[in-house]
Scaffold this motif. Sequence first.
Motif, PDB file in Angstrom:
ATOM      1  N   GLY A  91       0.696  -1.185   0.066  1.00  0.00           N
ATOM      2  CA  GLY A  91       0.093   0.024   0.188  1.00  0.00           C
ATOM      3  C   GLY A  91       0.822   1.152   0.016  1.00  0.00           C
ATOM      4  O   GLY A  91       0.246   2.405  -0.101  1.00  0.00           O
ATOM      5  N   TRP A  92       2.157   1.102   0.237  1.00  0.00           N
ATOM      6  CA  TRP A  92       3.035   2.366   0.275  1.00  0.00           C
ATOM      7  C   TRP A  92       2.945   3.181  -1.025  1.00  0.00           C
ATOM      8  O   TRP A  92       2.862   4.317  -1.028  1.00  0.00           O
ATOM      9  CB  TRP A  92       4.611   1.983   0.470  1.00  0.00           C
ATOM     10  CG  TRP A  92       5.267   3.002   0.576  1.00  0.00           C
ATOM     11  CD1 TRP A  92       5.751   3.702   1.384  1.00  0.00           C
ATOM     12  CD2 TRP A  92       5.909   3.852  -0.502  1.00  0.00           C
ATOM     13  NE1 TRP A  92       6.429   4.846   1.264  1.00  0.00           N
ATOM     14  CE2 TRP A  92       6.637   4.798   0.054  1.00  0.00           C
ATOM     15  CE3 TRP A  92       5.948   3.569  -1.999  1.00  0.00           C
ATOM     16  CZ2 TRP A  92       7.602   5.536  -0.869  1.00  0.00           C
ATOM     17  CZ3 TRP A  92       6.934   4.458  -2.782  1.00  0.00           C
ATOM     18  CH2 TRP A  92       7.636   5.411  -2.303  1.00  0.00           C
TER      19      TRP A  92
ATOM     20  N   LEU B  47      -1.075   6.463   3.414  1.00  0.00           N
ATOM     21  CA  LEU B  47      -1.441   5.418   3.949  1.00  0.00           C
ATOM     22  C   LEU B  47      -2.191   5.548   5.359  1.00  0.00           C
ATOM     23  O   LEU B  47      -3.176   5.068   5.788  1.00  0.00           O
ATOM     24  CB  LEU B  47      -0.448   4.006   3.956  1.00  0.00           C
ATOM     25  CG  LEU B  47      -0.855   2.777   4.174  1.00  0.00           C
ATOM     26  CD1 LEU B  47      -2.013   2.418   3.267  1.00  0.00           C
ATOM     27  CD2 LEU B  47       0.131   1.996   4.463  1.00  0.00           C
ATOM     28  N   GLY B  48      -1.381   6.427   6.054  1.00  0.00           N
ATOM     29  CA  GLY B  48      -1.837   6.647   7.417  1.00  0.00           C
ATOM     30  C   GLY B  48      -2.993   7.339   7.508  1.00  0.00           C
ATOM     31  O   GLY B  48      -3.625   7.514   8.801  1.00  0.00           O
ATOM     32  N   ASN B  49      -3.518   8.003   6.255  1.00  0.00           N
ATOM     33  CA  ASN B  49      -4.880   8.640   6.502  1.00  0.00           C
ATOM     34  C   ASN B  49      -6.009   8.025   5.646  1.00  0.00           C
ATOM     35  O   ASN B  49      -7.116   8.475   5.195  1.00  0.00           O
ATOM     36  CB  ASN B  49      -4.568   9.924   5.483  1.00  0.00           C
ATOM     37  CG  ASN B  49      -3.840  11.156   6.368  1.00  0.00           C
ATOM     38  OD1 ASN B  49      -4.851  11.728   7.313  1.00  0.00           O
ATOM     39  ND2 ASN B  49      -2.588  11.340   6.461  1.00  0.00           N
ATOM     40  N   MET B  50      -5.696   6.803   5.650  1.00  0.00           N
ATOM     41  CA  MET B  50      -6.734   5.835   5.341  1.00  0.00           C
ATOM     42  C   MET B  50      -7.100   4.937   6.576  1.00  0.00           C
ATOM     43  O   MET B  50      -6.314   4.992   7.356  1.00  0.00           O
ATOM     44  CB  MET B  50      -6.438   4.716   4.094  1.00  0.00           C
ATOM     45  CG  MET B  50      -5.810   5.632   2.970  1.00  0.00           C
ATOM     46  SD  MET B  50      -5.474   4.216   1.762  1.00  0.00           S
ATOM     47  CE  MET B  50      -4.138   5.331   0.775  1.00  0.00           C
ATOM     48  N   PRO B  51      -8.202   4.335   6.496  1.00  0.00           N
ATOM     49  CA  PRO B  51      -8.810   3.541   7.715  1.00  0.00           C
ATOM     50  C   PRO B  51      -7.955   2.373   7.695  1.00  0.00           C
ATOM     51  O   PRO B  51      -8.498   1.217   7.688  1.00  0.00           O
ATOM     52  CB  PRO B  51     -10.207   3.349   7.531  1.00  0.00           C
ATOM     53  CG  PRO B  51     -10.616   3.580   6.154  1.00  0.00           C
ATOM     54  CD  PRO B  51      -9.616   4.462   5.470  1.00  0.00           C
ATOM     55  N   ALA B  52      -6.641   2.233   7.550  1.00  0.00           N
ATOM     56  CA  ALA B  52      -5.634   1.112   7.530  1.00  0.00           C
ATOM     57  C   ALA B  52      -5.346   0.579   8.839  1.00  0.00           C
ATOM     58  O   ALA B  52      -5.168   1.577   9.847  1.00  0.00           O
ATOM     59  CB  ALA B  52      -4.638   1.427   6.576  1.00  0.00           C
TER      60      ALA B  52
ATOM     61  N   GLU C 115      -2.815  -0.786  11.811  1.00  0.00           N
ATOM     62  CA  GLU C 115      -1.631  -0.529  12.215  1.00  0.00           C
ATOM     63  C   GLU C 115      -0.845  -1.481  11.509  1.00  0.00           C
ATOM     64  O   GLU C 115       0.563  -1.096  11.177  1.00  0.00           O
ATOM     65  CB  GLU C 115      -1.528  -0.229  13.649  1.00  0.00           C
ATOM     66  CG  GLU C 115      -2.148   0.855  14.356  1.00  0.00           C
ATOM     67  CD  GLU C 115      -1.724   1.050  15.579  1.00  0.00           C
ATOM     68  OE1 GLU C 115      -0.944   0.170  16.436  1.00  0.00           O
ATOM     69  OE2 GLU C 115      -2.330   1.567  16.469  1.00  0.00           O
ATOM     70  N   ALA C 116      -1.230  -2.569  11.438  1.00  0.00           N
ATOM     71  CA  ALA C 116      -0.103  -3.649  10.801  1.00  0.00           C
ATOM     72  C   ALA C 116       0.128  -3.447   9.270  1.00  0.00           C
ATOM     73  O   ALA C 116       1.490  -3.754   8.959  1.00  0.00           O
ATOM     74  CB  ALA C 116      -0.805  -5.007  10.994  1.00  0.00           C
ATOM     75  N   GLU C 117      -0.811  -2.815   8.652  1.00  0.00           N
ATOM     76  CA  GLU C 117      -0.522  -2.424   7.401  1.00  0.00           C
ATOM     77  C   GLU C 117       0.538  -1.385   7.262  1.00  0.00           C
ATOM     78  O   GLU C 117       1.248  -1.350   6.355  1.00  0.00           O
ATOM     79  CB  GLU C 117      -2.055  -2.146   6.507  1.00  0.00           C
ATOM     80  CG  GLU C 117      -1.846  -1.547   5.033  1.00  0.00           C
ATOM     81  CD  GLU C 117      -3.169  -1.370   4.302  1.00  0.00           C
ATOM     82  OE1 GLU C 117      -3.015  -1.185   3.206  1.00  0.00           O
ATOM     83  OE2 GLU C 117      -4.042  -1.040   4.995  1.00  0.00           O
ATOM     84  N   GLN C 118       0.183  -0.246   8.108  1.00  0.00           N
ATOM     85  CA  GLN C 118       1.232   0.722   8.014  1.00  0.00           C
ATOM     86  C   GLN C 118       2.706   0.144   8.498  1.00  0.00           C
ATOM     87  O   GLN C 118       3.590   0.663   7.848  1.00  0.00           O
ATOM     88  CB  GLN C 118       0.662   1.941   8.948  1.00  0.00           C
ATOM     89  CG  GLN C 118      -0.431   2.494   8.589  1.00  0.00           C
ATOM     90  CD  GLN C 118      -1.181   3.571   9.353  1.00  0.00           C
ATOM     91  OE1 GLN C 118      -0.401   4.120   9.959  1.00  0.00           O
ATOM     92  NE2 GLN C 118      -2.339   3.576   9.855  1.00  0.00           N
TER      93      GLN C 118
ATOM     94  N   GLY D 228       8.116  -1.358   6.528  1.00  0.00           N
ATOM     95  CA  GLY D 228       9.085  -2.400   6.431  1.00  0.00           C
ATOM     96  C   GLY D 228       9.392  -2.772   5.054  1.00  0.00           C
ATOM     97  O   GLY D 228      10.618  -2.760   4.587  1.00  0.00           O
ATOM     98  N   ALA D 229       8.524  -2.535   4.149  1.00  0.00           N
ATOM     99  CA  ALA D 229       8.557  -2.916   2.725  1.00  0.00           C
ATOM    100  C   ALA D 229       9.697  -1.568   2.111  1.00  0.00           C
ATOM    101  O   ALA D 229      10.551  -1.888   1.363  1.00  0.00           O
ATOM    102  CB  ALA D 229       7.403  -2.826   1.792  1.00  0.00           C
ATOM    103  N   ALA D 230       9.285  -0.530   2.483  1.00  0.00           N
ATOM    104  CA  ALA D 230      10.089   0.723   2.115  1.00  0.00           C
ATOM    105  C   ALA D 230      11.345   0.652   2.749  1.00  0.00           C
ATOM    106  O   ALA D 230      12.660   1.084   1.859  1.00  0.00           O
ATOM    107  CB  ALA D 230       9.298   1.917   2.734  1.00  0.00           C
ATOM    108  N   ALA D 231      11.590   0.169   3.813  1.00  0.00           N
ATOM    109  CA  ALA D 231      12.959   0.014   4.459  1.00  0.00           C
ATOM    110  C   ALA D 231      13.903  -0.910   3.610  1.00  0.00           C
ATOM    111  O   ALA D 231      15.121  -0.736   3.372  1.00  0.00           O
ATOM    112  CB  ALA D 231      13.036  -0.036   5.849  1.00  0.00           C
ATOM    113  N   GLN D 232      13.275  -2.197   3.271  1.00  0.00           N
ATOM    114  CA  GLN D 232      14.004  -3.178   2.616  1.00  0.00           C
ATOM    115  C   GLN D 232      14.448  -2.805   1.365  1.00  0.00           C
ATOM    116  O   GLN D 232      15.615  -2.789   0.728  1.00  0.00           O
ATOM    117  CB  GLN D 232      13.086  -4.442   2.892  1.00  0.00           C
ATOM    118  CG  GLN D 232      12.940  -4.929   4.101  1.00  0.00           C
ATOM    119  CD  GLN D 232      12.181  -6.337   3.965  1.00  0.00           C
ATOM    120  OE1 GLN D 232      11.584  -6.766   2.897  1.00  0.00           O
ATOM    121  NE2 GLN D 232      11.656  -6.680   5.256  1.00  0.00           N
TER     122      GLN D 232
END
Length: 394
Positions: free
Chosen positions: A145-146, A362-367, A369-372, A377-381
Amino acid sequence: MLAASCHLVDQAGLAALALRPLARQLGVSVTVLSHHFGLRAEVQDAICRSACAAQLALLAPWRNWPQAGQALLPAPLAADLLLTLLEHLVDQHRSLTLLQLEVMHGSQHDTGWCAGWQRWRTPLEQFWNALGRQAGLPDTLLESGWWFGYVMAELAYGLSLSTLPSYRLLRRLSLQRVLAGGVAAALPVDAGWFARLQQEMLVPEPVPVPSLRAPAWLQAAARCCGELLAAQGVAGLTHRAVAAAIGIPHTSLSYRYPSQHALVLLGLDYITAHIMAAVKADSLPELERRRMADAGHKLDLARASFAVALAAPRLTELQARNASMRAWRGSNLVHVLAKTLPPDSRIDCLSAHVVSLGLLGLGNMPAAEAEQAAAFGAAAQWLQGNSQLTHHSA
């Protein structure tokens, strides 16, 4: 009804999109509106269905731009395609884009919009992921979702900043860095441009938040403004709401802060003061812990800054602050990435900036916390992998 909904949101935000104003805009009674569509939640659902269909119809021609059989678009062409589409949505379809972003943002605190937004999000995210895949972005960024969050953040900022040359250059610079793998090249010319644009878009220092020596009601007002701004956006931040929450006459608050703009800045400054404590955090959990303010109040700068971005098109006095917040995104994430990833990496301030944009959207969707967390994690990798490749190439 879709046109009427867009008009109301243009004028006063999502809070204006209630049954009575909508019926009045349509020239019918609430009874007629309810008879045709149903209860409030059903009206909200009908608006989302209609808006989603309209948005997907205008996006449909863009699906054909990548040439059939071509695995990846060249990075310069991909950047031009994506930037042109962002400008098209902001300039030519401004009202529909604003409605979509308002529903996305508002569905976190108004559950009536949640079902409609979730159905809207799925095909919209599929569209942007298809373009992202053509541009060479890895599946991990898309599936987390990033990338969708990144696009939503740029659309929100573009609504009020697209005429600002420094923002347009910053938007291009950021997207080019994304398509280049997120990390600095051997000669990071873009990092120098990024630093220059940050300074150009910076607003003067804000009025200080009431200190601990200030009257208790002023401290409470600042905290309340920050909470309302983060939770409900600019529309929820009124003198009567703040005064009622802290138990003072609204005339006392109006005397000290005569305009809604003053309340917005007070709330932003209060949130920023607490968020800045997270700058020295060395992990994502520690960053989240430090976002807890007095008495356990959690103040979310991401939601507050997104709310300001959505309000800035109609409240022009917010545009300078909005530009500054756009330029300085990721300043608290730099230290987290520095602690999380190897010290010899090519992950710089612009890397943190682009990662922050995806997390903001992503943080401004009703997502959940695990999704965020998964997106971070995906962005860091992604950064770490590309940093090692760049290092070996150099």
